[in-house]
Design a protein around this motif. Structure first.
Motif, mmCIF file in Angstrom:
data_model
loop_
_atom_site.group_PDB
_atom_site.id
_atom_site.type_symbol
_atom_site.label_atom_id
_atom_site.label_comp_id
_atom_site.label_asym_id
_atom_site.label_seq_id
_atom_site.Cartn_x
_atom_site.Cartn_y
_atom_site.Cartn_z
ATOM 1 N N THR A 86 5.155 -5.087 13.668
ATOM 2 C CA THR A 86 5.480 -5.602 12.337
ATOM 3 C C THR A 86 6.862 -5.076 11.963
ATOM 4 O O THR A 86 7.141 -3.892 12.180
ATOM 5 N N ALA A 87 7.701 -5.935 11.416
ATOM 6 C CA ALA A 87 8.987 -5.470 10.893
ATOM 7 C C ALA A 87 8.724 -4.779 9.563
ATOM 8 O O ALA A 87 8.215 -5.405 8.619
ATOM 9 N N GLU A 88 9.080 -3.497 9.497
ATOM 10 C CA GLU A 88 8.807 -2.747 8.262
ATOM 11 C C GLU A 88 9.584 -3.322 7.089
ATOM 12 O O GLU A 88 9.141 -3.272 5.946
ATOM 13 N N TRP A 89 10.772 -3.908 7.392
ATOM 14 C CA TRP A 89 11.617 -4.401 6.295
ATOM 15 C C TRP A 89 12.304 -5.727 6.616
ATOM 16 O O TRP A 89 12.404 -6.608 5.804
ATOM 17 N N GLU A 90 12.753 -5.896 7.874
ATOM 18 C CA GLU A 90 13.770 -6.892 8.211
ATOM 19 C C GLU A 90 13.339 -8.346 8.141
ATOM 20 O O GLU A 90 14.177 -9.226 8.243
#
Ligand code: XIL
Length: 367
Positions: A86-90
């Motif tokens: 999972t992309a934590e932010w991007e």
């Protein structure tokens, strides 16, 4: 280009079937390293979590940040142990479309490429979330926001079409117990401007943009028994009854090692969601220990037991398809910013396996 100009140009472009995309980049400051329990074995030398999880028919994932993938230890331990990313932010709205029409997929592309090179699945996170909504979105009228929502979801889901296993379509739409009124929905820009129907709109747009991806409603504080857990259940049951294309629920699992929620209550909640025809997943697990009594070794052992029991609840539930941690090393955890210094994850800041790692391993191996 102002937000209103962007949306009006979209309305024209929609008529002509044209869309646009642009560039830019984003990175968050790393969290301060926190103290760590006694050193365990190097993360590169313990048996891979992913193999144990696969033996139980599960994916095991972690949230990562693209800017850390260039660090050899980070990439090596993450690449060895996880089958889901999972992309934590991007991949959120703010970093992807900071300004109307200026799409920046660079961070998400780097994470997806890293995953695909290792045969990992990808979780898209998150298409609609009040915590990553650019200011320009908050200025739109209802017709403008409806067009912007369609444009964002079509463009973002379309960009990674066929490469994302599941999307967190709407994240944290329910208010916490102390704030919940009426329908219990959080009063976000999407709610205030479009009404409660924005959830159904978002799921329908995501399905249209990628018919193969699982579409998930994701939230926190609703993992076991409780009023918010009941509101999540009622929300997704209502969406299913309206024929909204929702496939699953993500239980974030940002918890501490006090023992709440119990694994039994998590199992009960997973089962009732499964009986609606949904898949469930643990989407953002971390287990804080700093508030608990005892020395480091005592707190680490308690943390291990919590990871083992909660992961065990997913292993035991046929419709639980994945356990994802929110990060994987104490070197980088959002918890330090959110709750203060803690050691909530399964590798210490030197990427050594903690007792919590072995708790997960034993749960996947049903030991
Ligand atoms: C957090 C990230 O961990 C931070 O780095 C970022 O600054 C803000 O978002 N619930 C969610 C996640 O669904 O998207 C949030 O992630 C943590 C809470």
């Amino acid at each position: 280009m102002t937000a209103g100009q962007r949306v009006r140009s979209l309305a024209l472009a929609a008529a002509a079937g044209l869309v646009a995309c642009g560039g830019g980049d984003f990175a968050t400051a790393p969290t301060a390293p926190t103290a760590t329990p006694a050193a365990g074995p190097p993360g590169t030398e313990v048996e891979p979590l992913a193999a144990a999880a696969a033996g139980a028919g599960k994916l095991v994932g972690a949230a990562v940040q693209a800017s850390y993938l260039g660090q050899a230890d980070y990439a090596a331990v993450f690449g060895r142990h996880f089958s889901y990313v999972t992309a934590e932010w991007e991949m959120k709205w703010l970093p992807v479309q900071r300004q109307p029409g200026a799409f920046d997929f660079s961070g998400g592309d780097r994470i997806v490429a890293f995953a695909e090179a290792r045969g990992m699945r990808v979780k898209g996170h998150a298409l609609v979330w009040h915590g990553s909504t650019p200011d320009w979105v908050n200025t739109l009228t209802a017709p403008e926001l409806r067009i912007a929502l369609e444009d964002h979801i079509r463009t973002v889901v379309g960009h990674w079409r066929g490469r994302v296993h599941a999307w967190d379509v709407v994240n944290e739409a329910l208010a916490d117990d102390r704030e919940a009124t009426g329908d219990g929905l959080r009063r976000t820009t999407f709610y205030e401007t479009l009404g409660p129907g924005y959830l159904a709109e978002a799921f329908r747009l995501a399905r249209r943009a990628d018919p193969e991806a699982l579409l998930i409603y994701n939230d926190y504080g609703a993992e076991g028994r409780g009023r918010k857990s009941d509101r999540v259940y009622e929300l997704v049951m209502g969406l299913r009854e309206q024929g909204v294309p929702i496939d699953g629920v993500g239980l974030q699992m940002h918890i501490d090692s006090s023992g709440s929620p119990t694994a039994a209550d998590v199992a009960w909640n997973m089962r009732r969601l499964a009986e609606l025809g949904l898949v469930v997943n643990i989407s953002e697990m971390d287990v804080r220990t700093a508030s608990q009594p005892g020395d480091t070794a005592t707190r680490s052992e308690r943390q291990k037991q919590v990871y083992k029991a909660i992961v065990g609840a997913c292993v035991a539930e046929p419709r639980c398809d994945a356990v994802t941690l929110w990060g994987f090393t104490d070197k980088f955890s959002w918890i330090d910013k959110q709750f203060g210094a803690d050691d909530p994850l399964v590798f210490d800041e030197s990427y050594r396996a903690k007792p919590a790692f072995f708790g997960m391993l034993e749960a996947f191996q049903r030991r």
